[in-house]
Design a protein around this motif. Sequence first.
Motif, PDB file in Angstrom:
ATOM      1  N   ARG A  14       0.814  -1.063   0.171  1.00 35.73           N
ATOM      2  CA  ARG A  14      -0.120   0.061  -0.008  1.00 35.73           C
ATOM      3  C   ARG A  14       0.847   1.463  -0.081  1.00 35.73           C
ATOM      4  NH1 ARG A  14      -4.049   0.118   4.929  1.00 35.73           N
ATOM      5  NH2 ARG A  14      -4.442   2.324   3.906  1.00 35.73           N
ATOM      6  N   SER A  15       0.522   2.158  -1.064  1.00 39.65           N
ATOM      7  CA  SER A  15       1.177   3.470  -0.839  1.00 39.65           C
ATOM      8  C   SER A  15       0.777   4.138   0.294  1.00 39.65           C
ATOM      9  CB  SER A  15       0.908   4.357  -2.294  1.00 39.65           C
ATOM     10  OG  SER A  15      -0.417   4.456  -2.052  1.00 39.65           O
ATOM     11  N   VAL A  16       1.909   5.193   0.734  1.00 37.56           N
ATOM     12  CA  VAL A  16       1.729   5.903   1.968  1.00 37.56           C
ATOM     13  C   VAL A  16       1.994   7.445   1.740  1.00 37.56           C
ATOM     14  CG1 VAL A  16       2.401   6.159   4.426  1.00 37.56           C
ATOM     15  CG2 VAL A  16       2.694   3.862   3.270  1.00 37.56           C
ATOM     16  N   ASP A  17       0.945   8.288   2.170  1.00 38.54           N
ATOM     17  CA  ASP A  17       1.207   9.747   1.946  1.00 38.54           C
ATOM     18  C   ASP A  17       1.827   9.996   3.448  1.00 38.54           C
ATOM     19  OD1 ASP A  17       1.039  12.419   2.121  1.00 38.54           O
ATOM     20  OD2 ASP A  17      -0.967  12.480   1.415  1.00 38.54           O
ATOM     21  N   VAL A  18       3.154  10.034   3.082  1.00 38.95           N
ATOM     22  CA  VAL A  18       4.084  10.155   4.668  1.00 38.95           C
ATOM     23  C   VAL A  18       3.791  11.570   5.257  1.00 38.95           C
ATOM     24  CG1 VAL A  18       6.297  10.437   5.531  1.00 38.95           C
ATOM     25  CG2 VAL A  18       5.641   8.496   3.878  1.00 38.95           C
ATOM     26  N   ALA A  67      -0.294  14.209  10.772  1.00 37.61           N
ATOM     27  CA  ALA A  67      -1.594  14.129  11.589  1.00 37.61           C
ATOM     28  C   ALA A  67      -0.979  13.308  13.147  1.00 37.61           C
ATOM     29  CB  ALA A  67      -2.316  12.985  10.889  1.00 37.61           C
ATOM     30  N   ALA A  68       0.166  12.524  13.064  1.00 37.58           N
ATOM     31  CA  ALA A  68       0.705  12.006  14.094  1.00 37.58           C
ATOM     32  C   ALA A  68       1.235  13.172  15.070  1.00 37.58           C
ATOM     33  CB  ALA A  68       1.819  10.977  13.865  1.00 37.58           C
ATOM     34  N   ARG A  69       1.837  14.014  14.286  1.00 38.60           N
ATOM     35  CA  ARG A  69       2.384  15.288  15.139  1.00 38.60           C
ATOM     36  C   ARG A  69       1.279  15.950  16.008  1.00 38.60           C
ATOM     37  NH1 ARG A  69       5.779  17.015  17.086  1.00 38.60           N
ATOM     38  NH2 ARG A  69       6.061  19.190  16.057  1.00 38.60           N
ATOM     39  N   ALA A  70       0.105  15.894  15.290  1.00 41.03           N
ATOM     40  CA  ALA A  70      -1.220  16.539  15.816  1.00 41.03           C
ATOM     41  C   ALA A  70      -1.645  15.707  17.035  1.00 41.03           C
ATOM     42  CB  ALA A  70      -2.255  16.984  14.895  1.00 41.03           C
ATOM     43  N   GLY A  71      -1.121  14.426  17.186  1.00 43.53           N
ATOM     44  CA  GLY A  71      -1.974  13.690  18.098  1.00 43.53           C
ATOM     45  C   GLY A  71      -2.865  12.824  17.737  1.00 43.53           C
ATOM     46  N   GLY A  72      -2.963  12.676  16.407  1.00 44.02           N
ATOM     47  CA  GLY A  72      -4.051  11.809  16.154  1.00 44.02           C
ATOM     48  C   GLY A  72      -3.633  10.179  16.330  1.00 44.02           C
ATOM     49  N   PRO A  73      -4.529   9.444  17.128  1.00 43.63           N
ATOM     50  CA  PRO A  73      -3.927   8.272  17.455  1.00 43.63           C
ATOM     51  C   PRO A  73      -4.221   7.333  16.265  1.00 43.63           C
ATOM     52  CG  PRO A  73      -6.478   8.880  18.250  1.00 43.63           C
ATOM     53  CD  PRO A  73      -5.580  10.061  17.568  1.00 43.63           C
ATOM     54  N   ARG A  74      -4.966   7.440  15.225  1.00 42.88           N
ATOM     55  CA  ARG A  74      -4.787   6.474  14.340  1.00 42.88           C
ATOM     56  C   ARG A  74      -3.569   6.641  13.284  1.00 42.88           C
ATOM     57  NH1 ARG A  74     -10.652   5.989  11.034  1.00 42.88           N
ATOM     58  NH2 ARG A  74      -9.506   4.280  10.034  1.00 42.88           N
ATOM     59  N   ALA A  75      -3.111   7.997  13.280  1.00 41.75           N
ATOM     60  CA  ALA A  75      -1.901   8.045  12.585  1.00 41.75           C
ATOM     61  C   ALA A  75      -0.650   7.574  13.288  1.00 41.75           C
ATOM     62  CB  ALA A  75      -1.760   9.557  12.235  1.00 41.75           C
ATOM     63  N   ALA A  96      12.891  10.060   8.418  1.00 43.26           N
ATOM     64  CA  ALA A  96      13.648  11.264   8.258  1.00 43.26           C
ATOM     65  C   ALA A  96      12.698  12.370   8.692  1.00 43.26           C
ATOM     66  CB  ALA A  96      13.739  11.249   6.659  1.00 43.26           C
ATOM     67  N   ALA A  97      11.268  12.467   8.395  1.00 43.34           N
ATOM     68  CA  ALA A  97      10.440  13.236   8.464  1.00 43.34           C
ATOM     69  C   ALA A  97      10.212  13.273   9.962  1.00 43.34           C
ATOM     70  CB  ALA A  97       8.968  13.016   7.973  1.00 43.34           C
ATOM     71  N   LEU A  98      10.344  12.472  10.864  1.00 45.79           N
ATOM     72  CA  LEU A  98      10.045  12.459  12.253  1.00 45.79           C
ATOM     73  C   LEU A  98      11.401  13.043  13.196  1.00 45.79           C
ATOM     74  CD1 LEU A  98       8.348   9.133  13.205  1.00 45.79           C
ATOM     75  CD2 LEU A  98       7.233  11.379  12.862  1.00 45.79           C
ATOM     76  N   ALA A  99      12.555  12.783  12.456  1.00 45.35           N
ATOM     77  CA  ALA A  99      13.836  12.960  13.268  1.00 45.35           C
ATOM     78  C   ALA A  99      13.865  14.612  13.759  1.00 45.35           C
ATOM     79  CB  ALA A  99      15.203  12.868  12.324  1.00 45.35           C
ATOM     80  N   PRO A 100      13.597  15.308  13.116  1.00 44.44           N
ATOM     81  CA  PRO A 100      13.773  16.691  14.010  1.00 44.44           C
ATOM     82  C   PRO A 100      12.667  17.000  15.035  1.00 44.44           C
ATOM     83  CG  PRO A 100      13.225  16.928  11.440  1.00 44.44           C
ATOM     84  CD  PRO A 100      12.936  15.652  11.870  1.00 44.44           C
ATOM     85  N   HIS A 101      11.628  16.143  15.159  1.00 46.85           N
ATOM     86  CA  HIS A 101      10.925  16.442  16.218  1.00 46.85           C
ATOM     87  C   HIS A 101      10.843  15.132  17.492  1.00 46.85           C
ATOM     88  CE1 HIS A 101       8.851  18.629  13.288  1.00 46.85           C
ATOM     89  NE2 HIS A 101       8.738  17.808  12.370  1.00 46.85           N
ATOM     90  N   LEU A 108       9.561   4.042  19.609  1.00 44.91           N
ATOM     91  CA  LEU A 108       9.727   5.113  20.401  1.00 44.91           C
ATOM     92  C   LEU A 108       9.713   6.193  19.726  1.00 44.91           C
ATOM     93  CD1 LEU A 108      12.122   3.269  22.915  1.00 44.91           C
ATOM     94  CD2 LEU A 108       9.809   4.013  23.448  1.00 44.91           C
ATOM     95  N   ARG A 109      10.279   6.512  18.606  1.00 43.79           N
ATOM     96  CA  ARG A 109      10.551   7.638  17.912  1.00 43.79           C
ATOM     97  C   ARG A 109       9.279   8.094  17.539  1.00 43.79           C
ATOM     98  NH1 ARG A 109      15.390   9.248  16.541  1.00 43.79           N
ATOM     99  NH2 ARG A 109      17.147   7.921  16.831  1.00 43.79           N
ATOM    100  N   VAL A 110       8.344   7.286  16.957  1.00 49.18           N
ATOM    101  CA  VAL A 110       7.201   7.874  16.440  1.00 49.18           C
ATOM    102  C   VAL A 110       6.217   8.540  17.867  1.00 49.18           C
ATOM    103  CG1 VAL A 110       4.856   6.836  15.811  1.00 49.18           C
ATOM    104  CG2 VAL A 110       6.869   5.960  14.891  1.00 49.18           C
ATOM    105  N   LEU A 111       6.439   7.629  18.962  1.00 47.28           N
ATOM    106  CA  LEU A 111       5.699   8.190  20.111  1.00 47.28           C
ATOM    107  C   LEU A 111       6.175   9.648  20.630  1.00 47.28           C
ATOM    108  CD1 LEU A 111       5.111   4.958  22.162  1.00 47.28           C
ATOM    109  CD2 LEU A 111       3.235   6.224  20.785  1.00 47.28           C
ATOM    110  N   ASP A 112       7.547   9.739  20.397  1.00 48.67           N
ATOM    111  CA  ASP A 112       8.206  10.935  20.858  1.00 48.67           C
ATOM    112  C   ASP A 112       8.034  11.960  20.034  1.00 48.67           C
ATOM    113  OD1 ASP A 112      10.116  12.770  21.683  1.00 48.67           O
ATOM    114  OD2 ASP A 112      11.775  11.529  21.347  1.00 48.67           O
ATOM    115  N   ALA A 113       7.980  11.822  18.728  1.00 46.26           N
ATOM    116  CA  ALA A 113       7.683  12.952  17.827  1.00 46.26           C
ATOM    117  C   ALA A 113       6.082  13.221  17.629  1.00 46.26           C
ATOM    118  CB  ALA A 113       8.147  12.274  16.454  1.00 46.26           C
ATOM    119  N   ALA A 114       5.144  12.196  18.101  1.00 47.07           N
ATOM    120  CA  ALA A 114       3.714  12.451  18.435  1.00 47.07           C
ATOM    121  C   ALA A 114       3.241  13.208  19.642  1.00 47.07           C
ATOM    122  CB  ALA A 114       2.908  11.066  18.357  1.00 47.07           C
TER     123      ALA A 114
END
Length: 320
Positions: free
Chosen positions: A4-8, A14-22, A42-47, A136-142
Amino acid sequence: MAVRSVDVPALVAAARAGGPRAVARLISLVEDGHPALREVMAALAPHTGRAHIIGITGSPGVGKSTLTNALVGVLRARGKRVGILAVDPSSPFSGGALLGDRIRMQDHALDPDVYIRSMASRGHLGGLSWTTPQALRVLDAAGCEVVLVETVGVGQSEVEVAGLADTTMVLLAPGMGDGIQAAKAGILEIGDVFVVNKSDREGADATVRDIRHMISLGDRIEPNQWRPPVLKTVAARGDGIAEVMTSIDDHLAWMEASGTLRDRRVRRAVDEIEAIAIQALRARIGDLRRGQGVDDLAAQVVDGSSDPYAAADQVVAALT
């Protein structure tokens, strides 16, 4: 099967905004090793780099999930956004997490500022999945300010959590021989906070004394070193939880003041880079095997026309 393609960018936003589904989708991409994972990281790294990661480990039955639930209550009372990664043994049938202990965390299941995720260890030794650092990086950035990592209760292999967490909490219980087991497992060397849970049981004071004595025999006697406290709790009633939280706060303050926090995080990044590199090499070796290259070398070793070291050198040469 088509991937499946992903709109990263949209998913990360959406994850940065706290969206649980994202957040859930991103962690699923991590677990599945999705081709978009490089772009995601790469997109999450700065956050990333803001969350305090607390590892909770101990033998089966000591009350890790119950204590985690109690700590989340304290953190939410402070207004903290909390993530929980509970690494379960893999189901032998589906490969997914068994989810057995999550029933003890239902107090916070509907709280939008608490994100609970079970991950399967998928046969990985050490009580953690190799994908846990990326999750962990995902949760940190979220935006999770604190992330609690509860490991599989596999006993002597659980020391791996120390390489993943800023603060490692070791749970023990009276009457389980945990003092001796902790010494055997090397847990005494990795614990930053020791908690004797179910301390309303007989033998709790003796367990506390044993652990304190064994810690005192170690080499952590320098004046500026952290001295791990040994605390008593009855997590099911909330007894002693405030003291545990105070010790966690004190440990974080000590790490920040001493520079230990950055040192630990650099070592963690080294381990993470190494794990990703090894995983990539394994995938390439798999490609060689499918092309019969490794099998041919193995046959030469069996026949005595080559040796394992020479064959391994040829594999490495083929990979580079």
